[in-house]
Motif scaffolding. Structure first.
Motif, PDB file in Angstrom:
ATOM      1  N   MET A 148       0.665  -1.007   0.448  1.00 19.58           N
ATOM      2  CA  MET A 148      -0.230   0.243   0.312  1.00 19.58           C
ATOM      3  C   MET A 148       0.726   1.307   0.101  1.00 19.58           C
ATOM      4  O   MET A 148       0.254   2.324   0.120  1.00 19.58           O
ATOM      5  N   GLY A 149       2.285   1.203  -0.003  1.00 20.35           N
ATOM      6  CA  GLY A 149       3.298   1.956   0.223  1.00 20.35           C
ATOM      7  C   GLY A 149       2.991   2.988   1.369  1.00 20.35           C
ATOM      8  O   GLY A 149       3.036   5.061   1.136  1.00 20.35           O
ATOM      9  N   ILE A 150       2.759   2.196   2.513  1.00 24.54           N
ATOM     10  CA  ILE A 150       2.751   3.568   4.155  1.00 24.54           C
ATOM     11  C   ILE A 150       3.604   3.411   4.359  1.00 24.54           C
ATOM     12  O   ILE A 150       4.992   2.418   4.594  1.00 24.54           O
ATOM     13  N   PRO A 183      10.814   6.444  18.941  1.00 20.81           N
ATOM     14  CA  PRO A 183       9.845   6.524  17.790  1.00 20.81           C
ATOM     15  C   PRO A 183      10.784   5.123  17.444  1.00 20.81           C
ATOM     16  O   PRO A 183      11.872   5.164  16.984  1.00 20.81           O
ATOM     17  N   ILE A 184       9.787   4.633  15.783  1.00 22.73           N
ATOM     18  CA  ILE A 184       9.965   3.487  15.497  1.00 22.73           C
ATOM     19  C   ILE A 184       9.777   3.956  13.589  1.00 22.73           C
ATOM     20  O   ILE A 184       8.673   4.083  13.366  1.00 22.73           O
ATOM     21  N   LYS A 185      11.044   4.594  12.832  1.00 27.72           N
ATOM     22  CA  LYS A 185      10.362   4.394  11.489  1.00 27.72           C
ATOM     23  C   LYS A 185      10.722   3.178  10.465  1.00 27.72           C
ATOM     24  O   LYS A 185      11.449   2.182  10.472  1.00 27.72           O
ATOM     25  N   PHE A 186       9.678   3.679   9.543  1.00 28.99           N
ATOM     26  CA  PHE A 186       9.506   2.314   8.687  1.00 28.99           C
ATOM     27  C   PHE A 186       9.557   3.449   7.431  1.00 28.99           C
ATOM     28  O   PHE A 186       8.169   4.698   7.227  1.00 28.99           O
ATOM     29  N   LYS A 187      10.303   3.186   6.483  1.00 29.05           N
ATOM     30  CA  LYS A 187      10.279   4.254   5.261  1.00 29.05           C
ATOM     31  C   LYS A 187      11.055   3.009   4.285  1.00 29.05           C
ATOM     32  O   LYS A 187      11.477   1.602   4.129  1.00 29.05           O
TER      33      LYS A 187
END
Length: 224
Positions: free
Chosen positions: A156-158, A218-222
């Motif tokens: 979904m490109g999230i 924070p935990i980043k999703f990229k």
């Protein structure tokens, strides 16, 4: 031959006049009978002048009664009181008290009691915050090695940042991992899983002793 009457002897012409005179006389007699007053002689007797003695009977002389004599005065009884007797109380005074003149009284200094910290108390800010093994650099290596990008979020490109909150215990273990703000697509569940499976941290300290501390990370999703 029929006898003829003279006009002067005809009485029928004066019938009305006689009728009126008769009525007037009858009315007068009736009125006179009603108006006539008749008084009976009741034979009142002259009783003469009566002499009464009402004034003499009412004139009653006032009897003067002497006032009652006053009650006798009771003389107070005077009792003789003997002279006061002096009572001497024997008061025992113990003088066998050992008094040391050189006794020094030490001044009591009241110090402030240290704040009592509960074992189950959770701090948000401490003097020494908890640290993961190897510091923040070691934490980033752990995330890069164990964090898996959810397939649904990738399809979904999230991408974005998920914020989690957890508690570091006094032994460094992690518990009560909760989602503070997520982005969906399976990223929220993955962030909670990675933090829950993390190795023990170095516990936070307050006044030199380990305490429980609440952490927010924070935990980043990229997408790469």
């Amino acid at each position: 031959m029929e006898a003829k009457k003279t006009p002067g002897a005809d009485l029928t012409k004066k019938t009305g006049m006689f009728l009126n005179i008769g009525l007037a006389v009858s009315v007068a007699l009736v009125l006179g009978a009603f108006e006539y007053k008749f008084y009976d002689d009741l034979g009142l007797k002259d009783l003469g002048t009566l002499t009464d003695d009402f004034e003499d009977l009412l004139d009653i002389p006032i009897t003067d009664q002497p006032p009652p004599p006053p009650p006798p005065m009771e003389q107070p009884i005077i009792q003789e009181i003997p002279d006061e007797i002096e009572i001497e109380d024997e008061i025992e005074v113990n003088f066998d008290v050992d008094i040391q003149e050189e006794t020094v009284i030490q001044e009591v200094v009241i110090s402030e009691a240290p704040p009592v910290e509960k074992a189950d108390e959770i701090f948000d800010v401490v003097e020494s915050p908890p640290m993961p093994p190897g510091g923040m650099e070691g934490w980033m290596k752990y995330l890069n090695s164990n964090l898996k990008y959810p397939t649904q979020a990738r399809r979904m490109g999230i991408e974005g940042t998920v914020y989690v909150v957890f508690v570091v215990n006094t032994d460094g273990s992690i518990q009560d991992v909760e989602l503070l703000r997520g982005i969906g697509g399976g990223c929220d569940e993955e962030a909670v899983r990675v933090v829950s499976n993390a190795p023990k941290w170095e516990p936070g300290k307050q006044r030199g002793r380990p305490v429980r501390v609440r952490m927010r990370l924070p935990i980043k999703f990229k997408l790469g």
